[in-house]
Write a protein that holds these residues in place. Structure first.
Motif, PDB file in Angstrom:
ATOM      1  N   TYR A 134       8.389   3.788 -33.094  1.00 23.17           N
ATOM      2  CA  TYR A 134       7.128   3.427 -32.458  1.00 23.17           C
ATOM      3  C   TYR A 134       6.453   2.238 -33.579  1.00 23.17           C
ATOM      4  O   TYR A 134       6.733   2.384 -34.771  1.00 23.17           O
ATOM      5  CB  TYR A 134       5.928   4.412 -32.709  1.00 23.17           C
ATOM      6  CG  TYR A 134       4.407   3.791 -32.283  1.00 23.17           C
ATOM      7  CD1 TYR A 134       3.792   3.580 -31.030  1.00 23.17           C
ATOM      8  CD2 TYR A 134       3.521   3.888 -33.574  1.00 23.17           C
ATOM      9  CE1 TYR A 134       2.533   3.178 -30.996  1.00 23.17           C
ATOM     10  CE2 TYR A 134       2.405   3.357 -33.440  1.00 23.17           C
ATOM     11  CZ  TYR A 134       2.041   3.097 -32.172  1.00 23.17           C
ATOM     12  OH  TYR A 134       0.547   2.427 -32.018  1.00 23.17           O
ATOM     13  N   ASP A 135       6.003   1.338 -33.198  1.00 26.24           N
ATOM     14  CA  ASP A 135       5.469   0.007 -33.859  1.00 26.24           C
ATOM     15  C   ASP A 135       4.127  -0.471 -33.225  1.00 26.24           C
ATOM     16  O   ASP A 135       4.312  -1.231 -32.133  1.00 26.24           O
ATOM     17  CB  ASP A 135       6.536  -0.770 -34.098  1.00 26.24           C
ATOM     18  CG  ASP A 135       6.138  -2.104 -35.089  1.00 26.24           C
ATOM     19  OD1 ASP A 135       4.739  -2.310 -35.314  1.00 26.24           O
ATOM     20  OD2 ASP A 135       6.896  -2.793 -35.437  1.00 26.24           O
ATOM     21  N   ASP A 136       3.189  -0.211 -33.901  1.00 26.47           N
ATOM     22  CA  ASP A 136       1.804  -0.606 -33.354  1.00 26.47           C
ATOM     23  C   ASP A 136       1.751  -2.097 -33.084  1.00 26.47           C
ATOM     24  O   ASP A 136       0.700  -2.685 -32.345  1.00 26.47           O
ATOM     25  CB  ASP A 136       0.460   0.000 -33.999  1.00 26.47           C
ATOM     26  CG  ASP A 136       0.322  -0.563 -35.493  1.00 26.47           C
ATOM     27  OD1 ASP A 136       1.414  -1.424 -35.880  1.00 26.47           O
ATOM     28  OD2 ASP A 136      -0.412  -0.308 -36.304  1.00 26.47           O
ATOM     29  N   LYS A 137       2.857  -2.845 -33.745  1.00 25.22           N
ATOM     30  CA  LYS A 137       2.390  -4.365 -33.763  1.00 25.22           C
ATOM     31  C   LYS A 137       3.296  -4.728 -32.524  1.00 25.22           C
ATOM     32  O   LYS A 137       3.277  -6.012 -31.962  1.00 25.22           O
ATOM     33  CB  LYS A 137       2.970  -5.012 -34.911  1.00 25.22           C
ATOM     34  CG  LYS A 137       2.054  -4.595 -36.163  1.00 25.22           C
ATOM     35  CD  LYS A 137       2.577  -5.364 -37.417  1.00 25.22           C
ATOM     36  CE  LYS A 137       1.597  -4.987 -38.532  1.00 25.22           C
ATOM     37  NZ  LYS A 137       2.345  -5.377 -39.716  1.00 25.22           N
ATOM     38  N   THR A 183       5.293   0.131 -27.188  1.00 24.74           N
ATOM     39  CA  THR A 183       5.997   1.340 -27.802  1.00 24.74           C
ATOM     40  C   THR A 183       5.257   2.603 -27.845  1.00 24.74           C
ATOM     41  O   THR A 183       5.756   3.438 -28.350  1.00 24.74           O
ATOM     42  CB  THR A 183       6.313   0.827 -29.242  1.00 24.74           C
ATOM     43  OG1 THR A 183       5.051   0.566 -29.701  1.00 24.74           O
ATOM     44  CG2 THR A 183       7.344  -0.199 -29.075  1.00 24.74           C
ATOM     45  N   ASP A 184       3.911   2.356 -27.091  1.00 23.54           N
ATOM     46  CA  ASP A 184       3.267   3.760 -27.175  1.00 23.54           C
ATOM     47  C   ASP A 184       3.855   4.634 -26.100  1.00 23.54           C
ATOM     48  O   ASP A 184       3.710   5.986 -26.749  1.00 23.54           O
ATOM     49  CB  ASP A 184       1.977   3.308 -26.173  1.00 23.54           C
ATOM     50  CG  ASP A 184       0.704   2.544 -27.286  1.00 23.54           C
ATOM     51  OD1 ASP A 184       1.122   2.252 -28.197  1.00 23.54           O
ATOM     52  OD2 ASP A 184      -0.264   2.406 -26.612  1.00 23.54           O
ATOM     53  N   LEU A 186       5.780   7.372 -28.443  1.00 23.22           N
ATOM     54  CA  LEU A 186       4.707   8.239 -29.055  1.00 23.22           C
ATOM     55  C   LEU A 186       4.734   9.603 -28.086  1.00 23.22           C
ATOM     56  O   LEU A 186       4.777  10.618 -28.358  1.00 23.22           O
ATOM     57  CB  LEU A 186       3.520   7.804 -29.354  1.00 23.22           C
ATOM     58  CG  LEU A 186       3.149   6.907 -30.481  1.00 23.22           C
ATOM     59  CD1 LEU A 186       1.885   6.491 -30.703  1.00 23.22           C
ATOM     60  CD2 LEU A 186       3.632   7.509 -31.769  1.00 23.22           C
ATOM     61  N   LEU A 206      -1.373   8.839 -34.819  1.00 26.66           N
ATOM     62  CA  LEU A 206      -1.336   7.497 -34.376  1.00 26.66           C
ATOM     63  C   LEU A 206      -2.167   7.088 -33.175  1.00 26.66           C
ATOM     64  O   LEU A 206      -2.047   5.810 -32.743  1.00 26.66           O
ATOM     65  CB  LEU A 206       0.321   6.934 -34.497  1.00 26.66           C
ATOM     66  CG  LEU A 206       1.115   7.078 -35.719  1.00 26.66           C
ATOM     67  CD1 LEU A 206       2.446   6.831 -35.274  1.00 26.66           C
ATOM     68  CD2 LEU A 206       0.651   5.928 -36.300  1.00 26.66           C
ATOM     69  N   LYS A 207      -2.169   8.290 -32.364  1.00 24.54           N
ATOM     70  CA  LYS A 207      -2.929   8.029 -30.967  1.00 24.54           C
ATOM     71  C   LYS A 207      -4.392   7.608 -31.207  1.00 24.54           C
ATOM     72  O   LYS A 207      -5.023   7.322 -30.325  1.00 24.54           O
ATOM     73  CB  LYS A 207      -2.756   9.090 -30.125  1.00 24.54           C
ATOM     74  CG  LYS A 207      -1.198   9.613 -29.448  1.00 24.54           C
ATOM     75  CD  LYS A 207      -1.220  10.528 -28.831  1.00 24.54           C
ATOM     76  CE  LYS A 207       0.094  10.946 -28.466  1.00 24.54           C
ATOM     77  NZ  LYS A 207       0.218  12.134 -27.645  1.00 24.54           N
ATOM     78  N   LYS A 223      -6.744   5.187 -31.906  1.00 26.10           N
ATOM     79  CA  LYS A 223      -6.813   3.705 -31.808  1.00 26.10           C
ATOM     80  C   LYS A 223      -8.045   3.142 -32.626  1.00 26.10           C
ATOM     81  O   LYS A 223      -8.001   2.060 -33.216  1.00 26.10           O
ATOM     82  CB  LYS A 223      -6.771   3.208 -30.412  1.00 26.10           C
ATOM     83  CG  LYS A 223      -5.440   3.636 -29.427  1.00 26.10           C
ATOM     84  CD  LYS A 223      -3.983   2.989 -30.405  1.00 26.10           C
ATOM     85  CE  LYS A 223      -2.662   3.522 -29.645  1.00 26.10           C
ATOM     86  NZ  LYS A 223      -1.759   2.908 -30.161  1.00 26.10           N
ATOM     87  N   ARG A 226     -10.265   3.856 -35.246  1.00 23.25           N
ATOM     88  CA  ARG A 226     -10.515   4.500 -36.610  1.00 23.25           C
ATOM     89  C   ARG A 226     -11.914   4.764 -36.981  1.00 23.25           C
ATOM     90  O   ARG A 226     -12.315   5.526 -37.846  1.00 23.25           O
ATOM     91  CB  ARG A 226      -9.837   3.767 -37.778  1.00 23.25           C
ATOM     92  CG  ARG A 226      -8.224   3.743 -37.700  1.00 23.25           C
ATOM     93  CD  ARG A 226      -7.736   5.160 -37.628  1.00 23.25           C
ATOM     94  NE  ARG A 226      -6.426   5.130 -37.517  1.00 23.25           N
ATOM     95  CZ  ARG A 226      -5.404   6.211 -37.506  1.00 23.25           C
ATOM     96  NH1 ARG A 226      -5.934   7.324 -38.001  1.00 23.25           N
ATOM     97  NH2 ARG A 226      -4.143   6.271 -37.291  1.00 23.25           N
TER      98      ARG A 226
END
Length: 567
Positions: free
Chosen positions: A434-437, A441-442, A445, A477-478, A480, A482
């Motif tokens: 997974y890479d949030d960039k 890729t979600d 997860l 990581l889910k 989104k 913060r």
């Protein structure tokens, strides 16, 4: 067939009265040598017989059968065709051609020739017997006989039994067919019938011993081999199967393993001494050494075989296998390249590609090695361990999403060999992939969470603590936003803390993971519940486990700064 051989022997005796050397060239003795697995001796006899008795189609058939046993299918086909040229109604040689077609994966050709063999069999048992034997020739890497092939063998052998109910070779072959499918009662009955008809037949005793071996009844198994050797002290197959039994015994009884492996090697050497010590018999010794895991001895034997002027190329296959297992990768690479480039493509096995791929990866050629392993799988999908090897290599190369997909295949296709760690590694691979960039890729997860969830579901009585830890990380990581924490990870971090503390004092790694868990809870209490007391308590527990944790240091620095301002 017995009548023919008796007539042949009698006629030769009239011409060469008292000549033992000529008697040794009879078909009966050649068949006895085949049964004793003295293939070079049998081949020499049969080559002579095809010249001195060139009108007898049986001579060509048994010569071809020796070639099949020595893995020379093309030479076997030539011999069988010569037998048919001598006698177009030779059911035996059609059985031989069917065997060659089957080894060549020509199912239609095999069926046609087998049908012709049975049509020409008349009242003789041999064509039925050898069609049955042909169906029992292994064609897969693992050497196992499929249910369909065994059923076909049993069907034709039972037809032969109607024609010749007292043919001992047919009965033993029928027992072998039943044994291949673990139909022990039926196999035992067939072997028992053979022994009753011919009490002096060592092959029936050895076959019964093998049956006991697969039931892990090693003492009775040994007794059968001893009985066979009492009948014929020079019956080599008894020593070979005794060696295989001791090898299995070593696996079943770890305390006796060392002694049994040594004993097995000595028994196999005795077997070799009773054969012709041909390269082919040493190849069979090499096969045994592979199954026994004796790779040091295998590398020595294979290297010696490769040096001989008339060496079989197959020696390089064994040398490659052994050198790889002994971590001698340059020697493994050289030997495998020799085998793969010079051997007839029809003789290259899926297992050869498996070892080639392993050698390539061990030599730093991961991408090439993975492709080779995939080729091995395309040729033999039963080698499910290979999925794991591919996955490990992809993970090592930081191709995490691909590694996750590979582990997914392990869990889907591995059958009974699948372990919970395979699901766990699937989850870890997707987690690191997974890479949030990177958009899209979600889904990784979601896949990771599913894998960890499965592990947790399957370990209710002995929880897999790390599965909770990674599930917590995935769910964190889910989050989104913060600035608006939901707390998806909270129950999993709490469960991880509970499980680790229940085990007693954690190690250094456990302390760092506990600190991570308490930091998450501290942030949750601080920003979600606005409960400074609970937040401070959690960060304090985090500091107790890992004082160097950056978030812990930052929290207490902020707290100290805030206290200073309030003063």
């Amino acid at each position: 067939m017995k009548i023919i051989s008796k007539i042949a022997t009698a006629s030769l005796g009239l011409v060469f009265m008292g000549s033992s050397s000529v008697f040794a060239q009879s078909l009966a003795d050649a068949k006895k040598a085949i049964d004793a697995e003295q293939y070079q001796k049998a081949k020499s006899m049969l080559k002579n017989l095809t010249v001195t008795q060139g009108t007898k189609d049986e001579n060509f058939f048994y010569l071809g059968w020796v070639y099949i046993k020595q893995d020379y299918a093309d030479s076997a086909k030539t011999a069988f065709n010569k037998g048919i040229a001598v006698n177009p109604k030779s059911g035996l040689n059609y059985a031989g051609l069917g065997a060659v077609a089957r080894l060549d994966k020509d199912k239609a050709g095999a069926t046609t020739n087998f049908n012709q063999a049975i049509a020409l069999a008349g009242k003789t048992a041999a064509p039925y017997t050898y069609v049955g034997k042909a169906y029992l020739l292994p064609t897969s890497t693992d050497g196992k006989i499929s249910v369909d092939d065994a059923s076909a063998a049993i069907a034709v052998l039972q037809k032969g039994k109607v024609v010749a109910p007292k043919d001992v070779e047919l009965l033993i072959t029928l027992g072998d067919a039943f044994a291949s499918q673990i139909k022990s009662n039926e196999a035992y009955q067939a072997y028992s019938d053979a022994s009753t008809i011919d009490p002096k037949n060592p092959a029936a005793k050895v076959a019964t011993g093998v049956l006991w071996r697969y039931a892990n009844n090693f003492e009775d198994s040994e007794k059968q081999f001893q009985d066979a050797l009492a009948i014929d002290p020079n019956y080599g197959p008894a020593y070979r199967e005794w060696a295989e039994t001791d090898n299995r015994w070593a696996t079943a009884d770890p305390k006796a393993a060392s002694a049994k492996i040594k004993q097995a090697v000595e028994e196999y050497k005795k077997y070799l001494s009773l054969t012709d010590l041909s390269p082919e018999s040493q190849m069979r010794y090499a096969d045994f050494l592979i199954s026994a895991g004796q790779y040091q001895e295998l590398q020595t034997v294979a290297a010696d075989l490769a040096k001989t002027s008339n060496s079989n190329l197959r020696a390089y296959r064994y040398l490659a296998y052994a050198a790889y297992e002994n971590k001698d990768y340059p020697a493994a690479s050289t030997a495998m390249n020799t085998w793969m480039t010079k051997a007839d493509p029809k003789r290259v096995l899926p297992r050869d590609y498996l070892y080639l791929g392993r050698i390539q990866m061990a030599s730093g050629q991961d991408s090439v090695g993975i492709n080779t392993l995939r080729k091995a799988l395309s040729l033999d999908s039963t080698q499910t361990d290979v999925y794991g090897e591919i996955a490990k290599s992809l993970f090592r190369g930081k191709k995490y999403a691909q590694a996750g997909d590979a582990y997914k295949l392990v869990t889907q296709k591995g059958g009974r060999s699948v372990k919970l760690t395979d699901y766990f590694l699937e989850g870890i691979s997707y987690y690191y992939g997974y890479d949030d960039k990177k958009p899209g890729t979600d889904s990784l997860l979601t896949k990771a969470d599913s894998a960890f969830s499965y592990v947790i579901q399957k370990t209710p009585t002995a929880p897999y603590a790390d599965a909770y830890l990674y599930r917590a990380r995935v769910n964190d990581l889910k989050e989104k936003d913060r600035n608006n924490i939901v707390g998806y990870a909270k129950p999993f971090y709490e469960k991880y803390i509970e499980l680790i503390l229940a085990k007693g004092a954690p190690d250094d790694k456990g302390k760092k993971n506990l600190a991570e868990s308490y930091v998450y809870l501290g942030n949750y209490y601080q920003f979600k519940e606005k409960d400074d007391a609970k937040a401070t308590d959690s960060f304090t527990k985090a500091r107790d486990n890992d004082p160097a944790n950056k978030q812990v240091i930052a929290f207490f620095a902020r707290k100290a700064g805030g206290a200073g301002k309030s003063k």
